[in-house]
Structures are given as structure tokens and as C-alpha cells.
Design an enzyme around this catalytic site. Structure first.
Site, short mmCIF file in Angstrom:
data_model
loop_
_atom_site.label_atom_id
_atom_site.label_comp_id
_atom_site.label_asym_id
_atom_site.label_seq_id
_atom_site.Cartn_x
_atom_site.Cartn_y
_atom_site.Cartn_z
N ASP A 170 50.29 48.18 40.98
CA ASP A 170 48.73 48.28 41.09
C ASP A 170 49.58 49.83 41.61
O ASP A 170 50.45 50.95 41.01
CB ASP A 170 48.70 47.53 42.61
CG ASP A 170 46.53 47.96 42.09
OD1 ASP A 170 46.16 49.34 42.54
OD2 ASP A 170 46.12 47.21 42.02
N HIS A 230 44.05 52.03 46.28
CA HIS A 230 43.68 50.11 45.72
C HIS A 230 44.30 48.79 45.78
O HIS A 230 44.24 47.95 46.04
CB HIS A 230 43.39 50.09 43.93
CG HIS A 230 42.82 48.99 43.51
ND1 HIS A 230 43.86 48.47 42.15
CD2 HIS A 230 41.28 48.92 43.05
CE1 HIS A 230 43.05 47.78 41.68
NE2 HIS A 230 41.45 47.75 42.50
N SER A 416 38.82 42.90 39.92
CA SER A 416 40.58 43.27 41.03
C SER A 416 40.50 42.72 42.57
O SER A 416 41.67 42.81 42.55
CB SER A 416 40.16 44.84 40.85
OG SER A 416 40.58 45.82 39.88
#
Length: 828
Positions: A170, A230, A416
Site C-alpha cells: 500500500d 491509507h 479498501s
């Protein structure tokens, strides 16, 4: 690739910006009233800025909209005028209506209070689109409970992922967050690895994979203190520590990851800052991250990232994912967040990897936690190019509470967030069943999952949206049987033909007693029938299902489940097919043999095709979808390996509309995914903007049809288009004259021998300030009236039309077809 993000935002009403003016007549007190949002066709200011580069330049400052800028004020006044006209129509039609709020920045519309009985009349007013009011629910960290994780952990957390390593591929996670404290953890043998200044006994690997030449100062660091966020959220969902104190906007919670005792590996493959997508990354770096995770001994890898699917045979990330699975590492991938705009066929890459577990998102139904509802944004199968049965499973993905860098917390929504629920579940299963293979883990989760429902109903959602359903970890812990494959795709099935698919059934602790085999059809076109060839199956056997499609069958999707039942135990295998009677192959066509500029004319042509798939477009795409006017077809046979090919509509006669599409072969149902649609796909430029360009990225050899179609009700006629093959070179720019007199324009010739110069891509800056410009006949003209005498620095950024097709699959980076031209000139 871009991380897949739909962030759940708390919207604060700004009274000054949204001050409401009431209608002349107030609501009737005795009537039951409701509040709805009514939107107008014109885009709100925020959306207009994305579509109009000139407006964006004039109405933004430091990447934020400046509501006081003259261009913004002018645009808002235009919206206000149309809103006043609509308000007058509403009040005239429904005297009991009143306007409560006005929206012009994030929406173009009004909040209208009307009698409930008059909502239908409101919807019928020309120019009004009515959106019903939706109740928002409180935020919870209920993911572990929803998927039955605590019952599998045990009271002492004896099997909560101990010893299992989850690789988070990520944008780099913050190992200092309290959700990842090292209490109770110690490094396993051979660890830490990578940059050990970013590791801990909980986060045991920290690596970064920056592309060559990337100058961002944190690109090569495993954590970017400015842009990384994220991965920290994703990692917390998968393996955040048990019962961690969390504080969100003054409210206290207790948060726990799905596998709270698992280790984490941090593989930062998204390293390039972008304006709209946070950190982004390219195929080579993502493949390198996957490679490193496998080498480092990760048991599970989570990729909450994605891009549009290309032909899988040339997708290096999909190949890396498949090979990771072959190496015994379980890949878990987010399905994508595109259903709202793209409809069916929106699962992208690398979620199209056959052996990966691809995850859709659901939300807990308000007031009834037992019934999941599909998240509106969650991407749908089939995969648009390879036509696979995806997604595989569903997990909670709406308002998921988890960690953010710098000890912060947030509730975000997206696939996600769903994907790490499954990655954590995989970790728990692998601890409890270390001998299970990648395929067996996938089967255990998919075949035992719970139904997911259409929002607000008790109807189960289509299998191509939920896969096997929302995972249930307790049931997956004892699956009784494994199936291989875990889902069936018959693909496109022509009318008047038959097809068959099968899956193997092996024992997973349930013994030799037979299972009853049935088909649970959710939808089937008239004239299509699916049935098992045998009524029972036992472990060690196989199930075959036969599809029969009559010559007069209707076209459409068939979906549902092949169901194995034994007593109260039920195991399900999702399936999908599409019955078709393609007509594009019956069209006359011209052959394109070489690159160049061509003419076409849709007048007098047949109108055999009105729509193309996949994706099927739903209703959210900013392009015409009903193409029931006449079309002209060109065919092209690719006989060698190239980086790309494509076409752009250069011009058309006055009043004529032409909308191009690119399909594989001669079948309108084999649209080449998103690259076959006239929308900009480049995350570094104008992503999502309509462009009259279609093309292929890393295409396979074979025959393709390029169709120039006419939208419903539009005028057909003559047009010109450019066709290019294998264009990997950016435009060339020169400045023949470096000295200009005051008031004379600066002229910069720009040429491109391949796809051609895209005028909408051009950005001009003089001495660091953006300037207006004109581009015509291959010459960029820059005014100099306001420039002082003396030397100035010119910067021109220009791309060709191929750049609108380029994504992170392009191995030289996502902007190989963009030129940045800098030089100096003198004003005298």
C-alpha cells in the site's frame, strides 16, 4: 495503481455558504412532510473544476477552490439563476413546498420540503432529479463481531493470528500508532527486515519501492509523514491490537483488528504524490513489493489498490499475484469502488487475478445486524475483459473505524476497508489450519459465506456483486468440503448453444456422506436453463452443471448459486453467464492497415448496436450510453506486440455527434474494458473526464473493431479521426524565436507524429505563474502583454491523446506521453 478510497466524511453544514431562502408559500401543517434533495443538470462548482481546466486555473488556489475568485463567483451566480427558476416551478406546481438548503459547490441543487404525497409530482418537474433523504448511522468497530471472529479467537486469544505475517502492500504504514503497540510481541527468527528504523516487534518489515527518478523527498521512505494514511487504516483493520482505546471526534471506542495477534509487513509501493489520488504507484514497483513480500515470508498479502483491467496476459501485476498464490501466499484484493458510475463489469486489476480472493463491501443494516446490505459503490463482476466470476466474497466496508497516522482515528468506507477484514480472517484460518492451501482457504471463506442483500430489501443481491457472500469466519473454520474452482463463469453464451462448467469437491472434515446438488437461480434470461447433471455429489467427486440456451432466448445476465445441501449444512458456489446475440459482426466495415488520419461518415449506416459491455455503464458515466443511432465500423488486426494503439475523433460536421468504442473481435459485448470507453483514465491528469479517445494498453495480438456510434436522437454525419499504433513518444516542442517585442505573442510549435497533440492537456507557466494560451494548427500562442521587459522562464506541459489511455500498467510510468518543455525568452 491508485489506492481504492471512498472516505466516509462528516458533512458540516456551513450556514453562511448554504443560507436558505424559503418559498413564498409555507408547508401545510396537517400534511406529512418529507425533505428531499433536488439536483439540476449542470455540474456543481467542484465538479466543473474537474471538467474545465481554464475554470480550475482561475478558481483554485493551493489546490483548493477559492469561492471569492471572480470565475467562481460568476459560475455560482449561473447556478443560482437556474435554481431560482427551478424553485419557481416547484412552488407553482406544489404550493406546499419550501426550500430549506441550497447547494452549489458540492451539488447543484436544493433541499426541498414537500408533502410526502407530492414527491412523484416533484420528480415530474422538468430539470429536477429527486434524491430521497437517507438516515446516517453511528460508527462502530463491529467488523470482528459481524464476521464471527471472536468465537474463533477463543477467550484467551489463543488463535487470533499468532505467528502469521500479513503484508500490507500500500502507501506505507505508521508503525508508531498505538493500534500497533509491540506489547506481547517479539521479532520472529530472521526479522526485522528492510529499513529497521521503521520496524517494531509488531511491524516486522518496512520497505519502500520508489520508481527511478522520483524526486519526492519521502518516496524512498517506508512511511511518508505527509501523504501516507491509507495503509495505516488498512493495517489496523487487518491486525490492530486487541481492545485498543480509540477516540473519534470526542467519542471513545474500543477497536480490535480481525487478527490482533498477527504480525504486519509494510511494503510501500505507492510513493508518487498526486493531486487527486494521494500516493500512487506503477506496475514495476507493485510487482517488486509482491516479490519482496513473498521472499520475506509473508503468509497473506493485502492489496487495497487497483486500476482498470487490461488483457490479463500482459498485466504484470496480475501475473505477480498469481505467482504469489502459486508460492503459497494468499492474495487478498479489494474489488473496487466503481459500481455507482460503471455498473456491472467494474472489478479491475489486480482484483481480476483468478487465484486471488477479491473482496466486495457491505454495510450492516440499520437496526438489524444480522442482515448485510451491499455497499452502493462496491464494484461488480464480471471482470470486464477476462469475464471472470468476481468478486469472490464480501466483508464490512462502510464506516469502518481504524487507525490513521500520528495516533489519529477515522471511519472510512470502501472495498479498501473490506479487503483487510478478509486478510485478517485468512491469517486466523492459517494459524488454525497450517496445512490448508491458498485454494482451500479461498474455498472455505467463499462457500460458507452469508447472503448480502439489496439495500432496503430482503432480496439477496446478485452473485456477481457479492461473490459467495459476506464471510463468516466461524463457519469457514469448519467448511466440511472444499470446492475448486470456487466460482463458475460461463462467459458469453450465444443463443442456440449449450455450455457446461464443473467444480471438484474434496473433503474438508465433513466425511464421505453425499450432498444434494441444486441450482439457486437469482436471474435467468427467458429461454436459458441451468441444471446439475447429477442430483448428488460426495467428497472426491465433481459437480457438472449444464447450460442450455434456446435459439429464441432473450439476451441478458444469468446469475445465482450451485448449492450443496446436507441436512442443515449449506455450501454455495456462485455462477454467472450472459446470453447474447451479437450483431456487430454483421456490420459492413473498413480495414485500418496503418496509422494516420482518416475520414468517416455515419450517415446512411446501419443501427444494429445500441450498447456495449463491459463495463455496462449503469447511468453514472459522463458519456452517452444509449447509442441507438447509426454506427460505422473499422477493423484492425494487430499482428505484433505493441505498447498501445488507439483512435481519437479530431473533428466532425456541425451538429454531428460521434462516440467511439473499442471491442475485441466483432462482438459488442467484448468491449475492451475501460480503455475502450471515451473517458480519460490517467490518474496523473484529468481522470474521469470525457475524451473522444479509445484505445488499448498492452494489447494482445488479434482483431479489434473500432466503432464510431451515434447517441440516441443525435445527428449522424461526417467526421475525421486519427489512428495510431505503438506510440510511446511525447510531443515535441520548440521555441524558434526567443526574443519578442512587448505585446507580441510567443509562438511555440508543438508536433506529435503518433496519437497527436491533446490541446486540453496543455499547461503554460511563465515565471512560475499559470497563463492563458491558445493552440491551433500545431502552434501554441502565449500572450505577453502583461509581461515586463527582460528575461522570462517558460514552462509548457503537453501530452498526446495516448496519455488519456495510460495507466500504471505502462512500464515507463504513467506519463510517458507527456512532454515538459522549459526554456527562457526575452521581452523587449
Amino acid at each position: 495503481m491508485s489506492r481504492l478510497r471512498r472516505i466516509s466524511l462528516v458533512l458540516t453544514v456551513l450556514a453562511a455558504a448554504l443560507a436558505a431562502g424559503g418559498a413564498s408559500a409555507g408547508p401545510v401543517a396537517s400534511q406529512a412532510m418529507t425533505e428531499v434533495v433536488v439536483t439540476l443538470p449542470k455540474p456543481p462548482l467542484a465538479q466543473a473544476l474537474l471538467r474545465d481546466r481554464s475554470l480550475a486555473s482561475a478558481a483554485t488556489s493551493n489546490h483548493r477552490v477559492d469561492l471569492r475568485a471572480p470565475a467562481a463567483v460568476s459560475y455560482l451566480r449561473t447556478l443560482a439563476s437556474a435554481q431560482r427558476t427551478l424553485q419557481s416551478r416547484i412552488v407553482t406546481t406544489i404550493p406546499g413546498a419550501s426550500v430549506r438548503w441550497r447547494y452549489r459547490v458540492v451539488l447543484d441543487g436544493l433541499a426541498v420540503v414537500v408533502p410526502k404525497a407530492d414527491v412523484a409530482r416533484l420528480s415530474a418537474i422538468p430539470g429536477a432529479t429527486v434524491w430521497p433523504s437517507v438516515a446516517y448511522h453511528s460508527l462502530q468497530n463491529s467488523g470482528p463481531q459481524l464476521i464471527s471472529a471472536p468465537s474463533v479467537w477463543g477467550a484467551t486469544l489463543a488463535t487470533a493470528g499468532q505467528g502469521i505475517r500479513i503484508g500490507i502492500i500500500d502507501d506505507g504504514l505508521d508503525e508508531t500508532h498505538p493500534y500497533f503497540t509491540s506489547s506481547g510481541f517479539s521479532y520472529p527468527a530472521g526479522f526485522p527486515k528492510g529499513d529497521t528504523s521503521f520496524t517494531s516487534p509488531k511491524v516486522i518489515v518496512a520497505r519502500a519501492f520508489a520508481p527511478p527518478g522520483e524526486t519526492w523527498k519521502y518516496a524512498s521512505a517506508p512511511f511518508d509523514p505527509i501523504n501516507s494514511d491509507h495503509a495505516t487504516h488498512v493495517a489496523g483493520i487487518a491486525a490492530g491490537d486487541f481492545n485498543t482505546a480509540a477516540n473519534l471526534e470526542g467519542t471513545r471506542y474500543r477497536a480490535t483488528g480481525i487478527a490482533p495477534m498477527a504480525y504486519l509487513g509494510n511494503y510501500k509501493v505507492l510513493t508518487i504524490p498526486t493531486q487527486d489520488f494521494g500516493l500512487d504507484g506503477n506496475s514495476p514497483e507493485i510487482a517488486a513489493g509482491i516479490e519482496a513480500a513473498v521472499r520475506d515470508g509473508m503468509n497473506v498479502i493485502n492489496l487495497s489498490l487497483g486500476e482498470p483491467e487490461i488483457q490479463p496476459a500482459r498485466d504484470v501485476v496480475v501475473r505477480a499475484i498469481e505467482n504469489a498464490a502459486a508460492a503459497g501466499v494468499v492474495p487478498v484484493i479489494a474489488a473496487g469502488n466503481e459500481f455507482d458510475t460503471g455498473g456491472r463489469g467494474t472489478v479491475g486489476s489486480p482484483g481480476n487475478a483468478p487465484d486471488a480472493i477479491t473482496v466486495a463491501a457491505s454495510t450492516e443494516r440499520e437496526g438489524n445486524g444480522a442482515a448485510d446490505e451491499i455497499a452502493s459503490f462496491s464494484s461488480s463482476g464480471p471482470t470486464p475483459v477476462s469475464l471472470l466470476m468476481k468478486p469472490d466474497v464480501t466483508a464490512p466496508g462502510v464506516d469502518v473505524l481504524s487507525s490513521l497516522p500520528h495516533s489519529q482515528w477515522a471511519a472510512w468506507s470502501g472495498t479498501s476497508m473490506a479487503s483487510p477484514h478478509v486478510a485478517g480472517a485468512v491469517a486466523v484460518l492459517l494459524q488454525r489450519h497450517p496445512a490448508w492451501t491458498v485454494a482451500e482457504v479461498k474455498s472455505a471463506l467463499e462457500s460458507t459465506a452469508d447472503p448480502v442483500h439489496v439495500v432496503g430489501t430482503s432480496t439477496e443481491v446478485a452473485s456477481i456483486r457479492e461473490g459467495g457472500g459476506r464471510i463468516d469466519l466461524a463457519r469457514a473454520d469448519d467448511p466440511l468440503v472444499f470446492t475448486s474452482p470456487t466460482g463458475l463463469s460461463f462467459g458469453l453464451v450465444k443463443v442456440g448453444t449449450d455450455a457446461a462448467e464443473s467444480f471438484q469437491v474434496t473433503d474438508a472434515g465433513g466425511g464421505a456422506a453425499p450432498w444434494t446438488v441444486t441450482v439457486q437461480s437469482q436471474a435467468a434470461p427467458a429461454g436459458a436453463a441451468l441444471a446439475p447433471t447429477s442430483p448428488t455429489v460426495a467428497a472426491g467427486g465433481s459437480v457438472q452443471v449444464a447450460l442450455s440456451v434456446s435459439a429464441s432466448a432473450a439476451q441478458g445476465d444469468g446469475e445465482g448459486f450451485v448449492v450443496l445441501t446436507r441436512g442443515t449444512d449449506v455450501r454455495r458456489v456462485p455462477y454467472w453467464f450472459h446470453v447474447e446475440a451479437p450483431r456487430l459482426g454483421n456490420e459492413p466495415f473498413l480495414t485500418l492497415k496503418h496509422a494516420g488520419v482518416y475520414t468517416g461518415d455515419t450517415r446512411g449506416k446501419q443501427s444494429l448496436v445500441a450498447s456495449y459491455r463491459y463495463p455496462d455503464g449503469a447511468s453514472g458515466m459522463p458519456i452517452p450510453l444509449d447509442l441507438s443511432g447509426p454506427e460505422q465500423v473499422f477493423r484492425f488486426t494487430l499482428a505484433r506486440q505493441v505498447a498501445n494503439f488507439g483512435v481519437v475523433v479530431l473533428s466532425h460536421a456541425k451538429g454531428v455527434q460521434v462516440s467511439p468504442r473499442l471491442v475485441v473481435g466483432t462482438d459488442e459485448n467484448r468491449l475492451l474494458g475501460n480503455t475502450g470507453l471515451p473517458i480519460d483514465l490517467n490518474p496523473y491528469s484529468n481522470y474521469g473526464r470525457p475524451e473522444p479517445v479509445v484505445g488499448a494498453v498492452l494489447p494482445e495480438q488479434g482483431t479489434y473493431s473500432i466503432v464510431f456510434d451515434t447517441p440516441k436522437g443525435a445527428r449522424p454525419g461526417p467526421f475525421t479521426f486519427r489512428f495510431w499504433i505503438d506510440d510511446t513518444t511525447p510531443p515535441a516542442a520548440t521555441l524558434p524565436t526567443r526574443v519578442v517585442r512587448t505585446g507580441q505573442p510567443l509562438r511555440v510549435p508543438i508536433t506529435d507524429k503518433g496519437a497527436g497533440v491533446d490541446p486540453t492537456s496543455i499547461q503554460v507557466a511563465v515565471d512560475g505563474k499559470q497563463l492563458g494560451h491558445d493552440f491551433a494548427a500545431g502552434v501554441l500562442t502565449v500572450p505577453t502583454q502583461r509581461l515586463a521587459a527582460g528575461s522570462h522562464r517558460l514552462k509548457v506541459v503537453v501530452a498526446d491523446y495516448q496519455e488519456t489511455r495510460n495507466m500504471e500498467d505502462v512500464l515507463d510510468g504513467a506519463t510517458p506521453n507527456t512532454r515538459t518543455f522549459t526554456t527562457t525568452f526575452v521581452v523587449r
